[in-house]
Write a protein that holds these residues in place. Structure first.
Motif, PDB file in Angstrom:
ATOM      1  N   PHE A  96      52.812  39.384 -74.774  1.00  0.00           N
ATOM      2  CA  PHE A  96      53.691  39.178 -73.635  1.00  0.00           C
ATOM      3  C   PHE A  96      52.870  38.741 -72.418  1.00  0.00           C
ATOM      4  CE2 PHE A  96      56.316  42.353 -75.961  1.00  0.00           C
ATOM      5  CZ  PHE A  96      57.481  41.618 -76.057  1.00  0.00           C
ATOM      6  N   THR A  97      53.513  37.999 -71.535  1.00  0.00           N
ATOM      7  CA  THR A  97      52.918  37.729 -70.229  1.00  0.00           C
ATOM      8  C   THR A  97      52.685  39.070 -69.528  1.00  0.00           C
ATOM      9  OG1 THR A  97      54.078  35.621 -70.043  1.00  0.00           O
ATOM     10  CG2 THR A  97      53.293  36.629 -67.990  1.00  0.00           C
ATOM     11  N   PRO A  98      51.495  39.323 -68.980  1.00  0.00           N
ATOM     12  CA  PRO A  98      51.264  40.593 -68.281  1.00  0.00           C
ATOM     13  C   PRO A  98      52.319  40.826 -67.208  1.00  0.00           C
ATOM     14  CG  PRO A  98      49.194  39.456 -68.625  1.00  0.00           C
ATOM     15  CD  PRO A  98      50.278  38.497 -69.044  1.00  0.00           C
ATOM     16  N   HIS A  99      52.753  42.081 -67.085  1.00  0.00           N
ATOM     17  CA  HIS A  99      53.842  42.410 -66.164  1.00  0.00           C
ATOM     18  C   HIS A  99      53.792  43.896 -65.826  1.00  0.00           C
ATOM     19  CE1 HIS A  99      55.356  42.976 -70.302  1.00  0.00           C
ATOM     20  NE2 HIS A  99      55.968  44.040 -69.794  1.00  0.00           N
ATOM     21  N   ALA A 100      54.652  44.303 -64.917  1.00  0.00           N
ATOM     22  CA  ALA A 100      54.823  45.718 -64.575  1.00  0.00           C
ATOM     23  C   ALA A 100      56.319  45.991 -64.504  1.00  0.00           C
ATOM     24  CB  ALA A 100      54.164  46.046 -63.245  1.00  0.00           C
ATOM     25  N   HIS A 101      56.730  47.189 -64.919  1.00  0.00           N
ATOM     26  CA  HIS A 101      58.136  47.574 -64.897  1.00  0.00           C
ATOM     27  C   HIS A 101      58.433  48.483 -63.710  1.00  0.00           C
ATOM     28  CE1 HIS A 101      58.882  45.937 -68.870  1.00  0.00           C
ATOM     29  NE2 HIS A 101      57.851  46.600 -69.349  1.00  0.00           N
ATOM     30  N   GLY A 102      59.644  48.369 -63.191  1.00  0.00           N
ATOM     31  CA  GLY A 102      60.067  49.238 -62.104  1.00  0.00           C
ATOM     32  C   GLY A 102      60.242  50.687 -62.536  1.00  0.00           C
ATOM     33  N   GLY A 103      60.400  50.931 -63.816  1.00  0.00           N
ATOM     34  CA  GLY A 103      60.530  52.293 -64.347  1.00  0.00           C
ATOM     35  C   GLY A 103      59.474  52.547 -65.405  1.00  0.00           C
ATOM     36  N   GLU A 104      59.337  53.825 -65.801  1.00  0.00           N
ATOM     37  CA  GLU A 104      58.354  54.106 -66.852  1.00  0.00           C
ATOM     38  C   GLU A 104      58.836  53.526 -68.178  1.00  0.00           C
ATOM     39  OE1 GLU A 104      57.736  58.247 -67.618  1.00  0.00           O
ATOM     40  OE2 GLU A 104      59.847  58.751 -67.450  1.00  0.00           O
ATOM     41  N   HIS A 105      57.914  53.405 -69.107  1.00  0.00           N
ATOM     42  CA  HIS A 105      58.125  52.600 -70.296  1.00  0.00           C
ATOM     43  C   HIS A 105      57.509  53.323 -71.488  1.00  0.00           C
ATOM     44  CE1 HIS A 105      57.137  48.438 -72.270  1.00  0.00           C
ATOM     45  NE2 HIS A 105      58.366  48.805 -72.563  1.00  0.00           N
ATOM     46  N   PHE A 106      58.252  53.402 -72.580  1.00  0.00           N
ATOM     47  CA  PHE A 106      57.736  53.998 -73.818  1.00  0.00           C
ATOM     48  C   PHE A 106      57.846  52.953 -74.919  1.00  0.00           C
ATOM     49  CE2 PHE A 106      59.247  57.416 -71.204  1.00  0.00           C
ATOM     50  CZ  PHE A 106      58.366  58.470 -71.410  1.00  0.00           C
ATOM     51  N   VAL A 107      56.791  52.763 -75.696  1.00  0.00           N
ATOM     52  CA  VAL A 107      56.818  51.788 -76.791  1.00  0.00           C
ATOM     53  C   VAL A 107      56.291  52.449 -78.059  1.00  0.00           C
ATOM     54  CG1 VAL A 107      56.045  49.553 -77.652  1.00  0.00           C
ATOM     55  CG2 VAL A 107      56.453  49.866 -75.202  1.00  0.00           C
ATOM     56  N   LEU A 108      57.115  52.426 -79.112  1.00  0.00           N
ATOM     57  CA  LEU A 108      56.711  52.893 -80.439  1.00  0.00           C
ATOM     58  C   LEU A 108      56.377  51.666 -81.265  1.00  0.00           C
ATOM     59  CD1 LEU A 108      56.441  55.020 -82.723  1.00  0.00           C
ATOM     60  CD2 LEU A 108      58.888  54.692 -83.155  1.00  0.00           C
ATOM     61  N   SER A 109      55.139  51.570 -81.711  1.00  0.00           N
ATOM     62  CA  SER A 109      54.713  50.431 -82.515  1.00  0.00           C
ATOM     63  C   SER A 109      54.900  50.749 -83.992  1.00  0.00           C
ATOM     64  CB  SER A 109      53.236  50.112 -82.244  1.00  0.00           C
ATOM     65  OG  SER A 109      52.792  49.071 -83.101  1.00  0.00           O
ATOM     66  N   LEU A 110      55.524  49.819 -84.718  1.00  0.00           N
ATOM     67  CA  LEU A 110      55.701  49.971 -86.152  1.00  0.00           C
ATOM     68  C   LEU A 110      54.785  49.012 -86.914  1.00  0.00           C
ATOM     69  CD1 LEU A 110      59.564  50.414 -86.207  1.00  0.00           C
ATOM     70  CD2 LEU A 110      57.805  52.171 -86.393  1.00  0.00           C
ATOM     71  N   GLU A 140      55.493  53.890 -64.422  1.00  0.00           N
ATOM     72  CA  GLU A 140      56.137  52.805 -63.669  1.00  0.00           C
ATOM     73  C   GLU A 140      55.114  52.053 -62.835  1.00  0.00           C
ATOM     74  OE1 GLU A 140      57.834  54.765 -59.595  1.00  0.00           O
ATOM     75  OE2 GLU A 140      58.909  55.306 -61.436  1.00  0.00           O
ATOM     76  N   MET A 141      55.270  50.756 -62.773  1.00  0.00           N
ATOM     77  CA  MET A 141      54.466  49.822 -61.982  1.00  0.00           C
ATOM     78  C   MET A 141      53.016  49.699 -62.454  1.00  0.00           C
ATOM     79  SD  MET A 141      56.711  48.489 -60.231  1.00  0.00           S
ATOM     80  CE  MET A 141      55.605  47.339 -59.468  1.00  0.00           C
ATOM     81  N   MET A 142      52.699  50.177 -63.657  1.00  0.00           N
ATOM     82  CA  MET A 142      51.348  49.966 -64.195  1.00  0.00           C
ATOM     83  C   MET A 142      51.285  48.595 -64.864  1.00  0.00           C
ATOM     84  SD  MET A 142      49.001  52.164 -66.870  1.00  0.00           S
ATOM     85  CE  MET A 142      48.430  53.288 -65.579  1.00  0.00           C
ATOM     86  N   PRO A 143      50.397  47.716 -64.424  1.00  0.00           N
ATOM     87  CA  PRO A 143      50.278  46.396 -65.047  1.00  0.00           C
ATOM     88  C   PRO A 143      49.837  46.528 -66.505  1.00  0.00           C
ATOM     89  CG  PRO A 143      49.221  46.431 -62.887  1.00  0.00           C
ATOM     90  CD  PRO A 143      49.522  47.851 -63.247  1.00  0.00           C
ATOM     91  N   HIS A 144      50.482  45.765 -67.382  1.00  0.00           N
ATOM     92  CA  HIS A 144      50.161  45.862 -68.806  1.00  0.00           C
ATOM     93  C   HIS A 144      50.651  44.639 -69.556  1.00  0.00           C
ATOM     94  CE1 HIS A 144      54.319  47.278 -68.647  1.00  0.00           C
ATOM     95  NE2 HIS A 144      54.431  46.926 -69.933  1.00  0.00           N
ATOM     96  N   SER A 145      50.197  44.516 -70.789  1.00  0.00           N
ATOM     97  CA  SER A 145      50.696  43.490 -71.690  1.00  0.00           C
ATOM     98  C   SER A 145      50.603  44.029 -73.107  1.00  0.00           C
ATOM     99  CB  SER A 145      49.896  42.195 -71.576  1.00  0.00           C
ATOM    100  OG  SER A 145      50.395  41.220 -72.489  1.00  0.00           O
ATOM    101  N   PHE A 146      51.614  43.729 -73.914  1.00  0.00           N
ATOM    102  CA  PHE A 146      51.692  44.231 -75.282  1.00  0.00           C
ATOM    103  C   PHE A 146      51.453  43.063 -76.226  1.00  0.00           C
ATOM    104  CE2 PHE A 146      53.582  46.406 -78.926  1.00  0.00           C
ATOM    105  CZ  PHE A 146      53.189  47.711 -78.688  1.00  0.00           C
ATOM    106  N   ALA A 147      50.598  43.255 -77.245  1.00  0.00           N
ATOM    107  CA  ALA A 147      50.245  42.174 -78.161  1.00  0.00           C
ATOM    108  C   ALA A 147      50.420  42.598 -79.614  1.00  0.00           C
ATOM    109  CB  ALA A 147      48.796  41.734 -77.929  1.00  0.00           C
ATOM    110  N   ASN A 148      50.695  41.626 -80.455  1.00  0.00           N
ATOM    111  CA  ASN A 148      50.781  41.816 -81.899  1.00  0.00           C
ATOM    112  C   ASN A 148      49.484  41.300 -82.512  1.00  0.00           C
ATOM    113  OD1 ASN A 148      51.381  41.895 -84.611  1.00  0.00           O
ATOM    114  ND2 ASN A 148      53.084  40.461 -84.526  1.00  0.00           N
ATOM    115  N   ARG A 149      48.706  42.191 -83.121  1.00  0.00           N
ATOM    116  CA  ARG A 149      47.414  41.796 -83.685  1.00  0.00           C
ATOM    117  C   ARG A 149      47.525  41.213 -85.091  1.00  0.00           C
ATOM    118  NH1 ARG A 149      44.046  45.909 -84.736  1.00  0.00           N
ATOM    119  NH2 ARG A 149      45.526  47.629 -84.457  1.00  0.00           N
TER     120      ARG A 149
END
Length: 244
Positions: A96-110, A140-149
């Motif tokens: 993903f393009t690096p970004h920050a969310h206005g709220g907290e974010h949870f991601v479960l990777s499968l 919330e507001m932590m800059p991040h990017s999620f990638a598929n390896r």
């Protein structure tokens, strides 16, 4: 109509592990998040494979997709559902393009993923590798990017507090943070309070640009031999659980 549903059901290449009861109550849905990145949905009407051509929305970038389970794209503090929960599909070897969310974010990777995070205290980018079954919480507001390896689609389960994809504060990119930094204070999107706290958009943009540079220099990390073997065994185990 019922006959056509049965035929569409039979065209799906893979069944649900353990089979699907034919007397599912109305409104109940079963999802099989397959190790190959596919998503199979079964309900009282039959079963079908979810894909980009139907029941999916664009997910931040072209080629990435989302299917809402709780809330919708229009969720916001003004139109709350408390949180949004959605299935996401991340394209092979993409980020993903690096970004920050206005709220907290949870991601479960499968699958085999990675999350690049900006550590404000140390002023550097940190890469966190993820394997199937790992869940990461991002404040919330932590800059991040999620990638598929991996070289197959990656399924994720993502939950965000308070914001749907259509909200302007769902995913703030470096370009958007720079635009807000240049906007006059008090104007729409300029110098506003975000997620309950004042945001330094100039600093946010600089952090997001650091993640972009790290992505360009390092690229997307590859899966290891051990991870590829584990993925193959996971696919074999999933196939054994499917009723024939």
């Amino acid at each position: 109509m019922a006959e056509r549903r049965v035929r569409a059901w039979d065209r799906v290449p893979e069944d649900m592990p353990g089979g699907v009861p034919r007397d599912l109550p109305g409104g109940v849905e079963l999802y099989h998040l397959r190790p190959d990145g596919g998503i199979l949905l079964a309900d009282r009407e039959g079963r079908r494979e979810l894909g980009p051509e139907r029941e999916f929305l664009r997910f931040i970038d072209d080629g990435q997709f989302a299917h809402y389970l709780v809330g919708d794209a229009a969720t916001s503090p003004e139109r709350p559902s408390n949180a949004t929960v959605k299935l996401g599909v991340v394209g092979p070897r993409s980020a993903f393009t690096p970004h920050a969310h206005g709220g907290e974010h949870f991601v479960l990777s499968l699958g085999h993923a990675a999350c690049g995070l900006y550590d404000e205290g140390r002023a550097r980018v940190v890469d966190v590798p993820l394997v199937p079954g790992m869940l990461i919480r991002i404040p919330e507001m932590m800059p991040h990017s999620f990638a598929n390896r991996a070289d197959v689609p990656l399924t994720i389960l993502a939950a965000n507090t308070g914001y749907g994809i259509d909200h302007e504060d769902y995913a703030i990119t470096a370009a958007e943070a720079e635009r807000r930094a240049e906007a006059p204070a008090g104007s729409p999107g300029g110098g506003t309070a975000l997620a309950g706290a004042l945001t330094d958009h100039r600093a946010l943009a600089a952090a997001l640009r650091d993640i972009e540079r790290a992505q360009r220099v390092r690229g997307i990390a590859a899966t290891t031999v051990r991870e590829r073997l584990a993925a193959r065994l996971r696919r074999m185990a999933s196939a054994l659980e499917v009723s024939r």
